[in-house]
Write a protein that holds these residues in place. Structure first.
Motif, PDB file in Angstrom:
ATOM      1  N   PHE A  94      22.149 -25.083 -82.923  1.00  0.00           N
ATOM      2  CA  PHE A  94      21.137 -25.975 -82.353  1.00  0.00           C
ATOM      3  C   PHE A  94      20.023 -25.176 -81.687  1.00  0.00           C
ATOM      4  CE2 PHE A  94      19.672 -28.470 -78.629  1.00  0.00           C
ATOM      5  CZ  PHE A  94      19.109 -29.549 -79.292  1.00  0.00           C
ATOM      6  N   TRP A 145      28.160 -24.560 -82.674  1.00  0.00           N
ATOM      7  CA  TRP A 145      27.188 -25.634 -82.824  1.00  0.00           C
ATOM      8  C   TRP A 145      26.062 -25.528 -81.809  1.00  0.00           C
ATOM      9  CZ3 TRP A 145      26.845 -27.740 -87.211  1.00  0.00           C
ATOM     10  CH2 TRP A 145      27.982 -27.972 -87.994  1.00  0.00           C
ATOM     11  N   ALA A 202      19.928 -26.367 -75.378  1.00  0.00           N
ATOM     12  CA  ALA A 202      21.334 -26.217 -75.725  1.00  0.00           C
ATOM     13  C   ALA A 202      22.236 -26.532 -74.534  1.00  0.00           C
ATOM     14  CB  ALA A 202      21.615 -24.805 -76.246  1.00  0.00           C
TER      15      ALA A 202
END
Length: 464
Positions: free
Chosen positions: A193, A189, A457
């Motif tokens: 992102f 994830w 991130a």
């Protein structure tokens, strides 16, 4: 600081400056790495025999140690890229995108086409060679400056697909997987992102520059070598785009299926006895060999279904194998330079300073790997050095292996793309552009935007 320490620090800076200067002058990166390594050895009092014979060549971070470990993956990617290029399958995919998006979307087409290839495992150098002849044709149709095509090629082939998106068999993702014992989907994830930021900001910048260029009357100008390359390659000989996608889909599914099956049946069930489970365990335990086999499988399928390349399959595969050598050795040489640097007192003090600094662990990690990648001019080289020398320290600070895998991989893909980066030099050489003409755009999409994405991130990782 003693005089010898001062000379050592100056030597490190001089060696880095020399490496960048030689790269900007177009000097062979292998020679540049050797000369720069010699400067480090002489100014830091390293033994010459060990410096060149072990630290640079055959040590844990030696050039040929890296080349031996990753040769099969480089070769498999180059072969697959050559077959996809010679069969015109890559061109078919790009032209299908033109039909659906229009010629004015050339920058989107370039980014998406090169991203699809690199996410499938084709090495960056191969994508550059494969995309440029087609790119000339698209540039003429859309009347877009070559410098923006160069930046679009860099965005699609050298940013989010190599370091951010989970599952890719890129060298960078594999290095982190091998070092940390994670899989290619680690930190998924966070990668999605960060990758979305790289793609979104990158395309915003490129489209803005395209409109500005059009308003100034700046368009496509062919170079001396471009007129021959821009000749029509014969679209009637291209395979249909659905067939052209099949080898790429096979590569991606071969890599993805073992992971998906493991997630579906559970880790414990995947350890049960049985031939099928043995294959599943083998796939998950081989982050270098399994993607290589996937690429070979895609190559075999392409040879079987594309008659144009089937008639000269061995010749094409041989040329692809040959094309893998220079990218591999260029990367390995830069890693060898980094291997010499890591044996200096100055680098050891830098590593200790970063690990002991009163900084949040993720900020310290980002600073460390950014500096190393900047020195080596290589994301894979910087990542290899970081994982071998500093990763354990950051794991001890409490960073989860999966988080370290993804964020370190992304961080390596920022300051690696300074002017002396081998891939940047190769791309500008192939496209016939100078650093002055094209590096500003390339630098924004490969340095500035990836750094923004990585920091974003990291902020997300602190929240989840």
């Amino acid at each position: 600081m003693t005089i010898s320490e001062g000379v050592g620090y100056l030597g490190l800076l001089a060696a880095l400056a020399l490496l960048i200067w030689l790269a900007l002058r177009g000097i062979n990166i292998i020679l540049a790495a050797l000369l720069s390594s010699a400067v480090v050895i002489l100014t830091n009092g390293l033994p010459i025999a060990e410096g060149l014979g072990e630290y640079f060549a055959f040590g844990p971070l030696g050039a040929f140690t890296f080349a031996g470990k990753f040769f099969l993956l480089f070769a498999a990617g180059a072969i697959f890229g050559r077959v996809m290029g010679d069969s015109h399958a890559a061109s078919s995919i790009a032209l299908a995108l033109i039909d659906r998006l229009g010629a004015r979307r050339i920058l989107w087409i370039t980014v998406l086409s090169s991203a699809l290839l690199t996410y499938g495992g084709v090495v960056v150098f191969v994508v550059i060679f494969a995309m440029y002849p087609l790119g000339l044709k698209l540039l003429q149709r859309a009347d877009v400056p070559k410098r923006l095509f160069c930046a679009a090629l860099a965005l699609g082939s050298g940013t989010f697909t190599l370091t951010a998106l989970p599952g890719t068999p890129s060298i960078h993702n594999v290095i982190s997987s091998v070092a940390l014992g994670t899989d290619l989907f680690a930190g998924g994830w966070l990668g999605v992102f960060g990758g979305a930021i790289m793609l979104g900001l990158g395309m915003w910048y490129l489209e803005r520059q395209r409109l500005l260029a059009a308003s100034r009357g700046e368009g496509f100008v062919a170079g001396p070598r471009d007129r021959q390359l821009a000749e029509d390659p014969g679209e009637q000989s291209y395979p249909g785009w659905p067939a052209a996608l099949l080898p790429l889909l096979l590569v991606l599914s071969t890599i993805l299926v073992p992971r998906l099956l493991t997630a579906l049946i559970g880790e414990q069930a995947a350890t049960a006895p049985g031939t099928g489970y043995e294959l599943l365990r083998f796939a998950n335990a081989q982050p270098i060999l399994w993607p290589s086999l996937a690429l070979f499988g895609g190559t075999l399928l392409a040879v079987l279904i594309f008659s144009h390349v089937r008639r000269s399959a061995l010749h094409t595969i041989g040329e692809g194998t040959q094309e893998s050598i220079m990218p591999l050795i260029n990367t390995a040489a830069v890693i060898g330079f980094g291997g010499v640097v890591t044996h200096t007192e100055g680098f050891q003090q830098f590593a200790q300073l970063m690990l002991q600094a009163d900084l949040p662990p993720l900020i310290s990690m980002f600073t460390s790997i950014s500096m190393i990648s900047a020195i080596t001019g290589s994301a894979s080289g910087g990542l290899q050095i970081f994982m071998s020398t500093m990763a354990d320290g950051y794991l001890a600070m409490g960073i989860e292996p999966t988080t370290l895998h993804r964020l370190a991989t992304m961080a390596a893909g920022g300051f690696d793309s300074l002017p002396h980066c081998g891939a940047i030099v190769a791309m500008l050489t192939i496209t016939g552009l100078t650093h002055r003409e094209a590096y500003r755009d390339v630098g924004i999409v490969t340095v500035v935007i990836p750094v923004i994405a990585t920091l974003s991130a990291m902020a997300l990782a602190q929240l989840i």
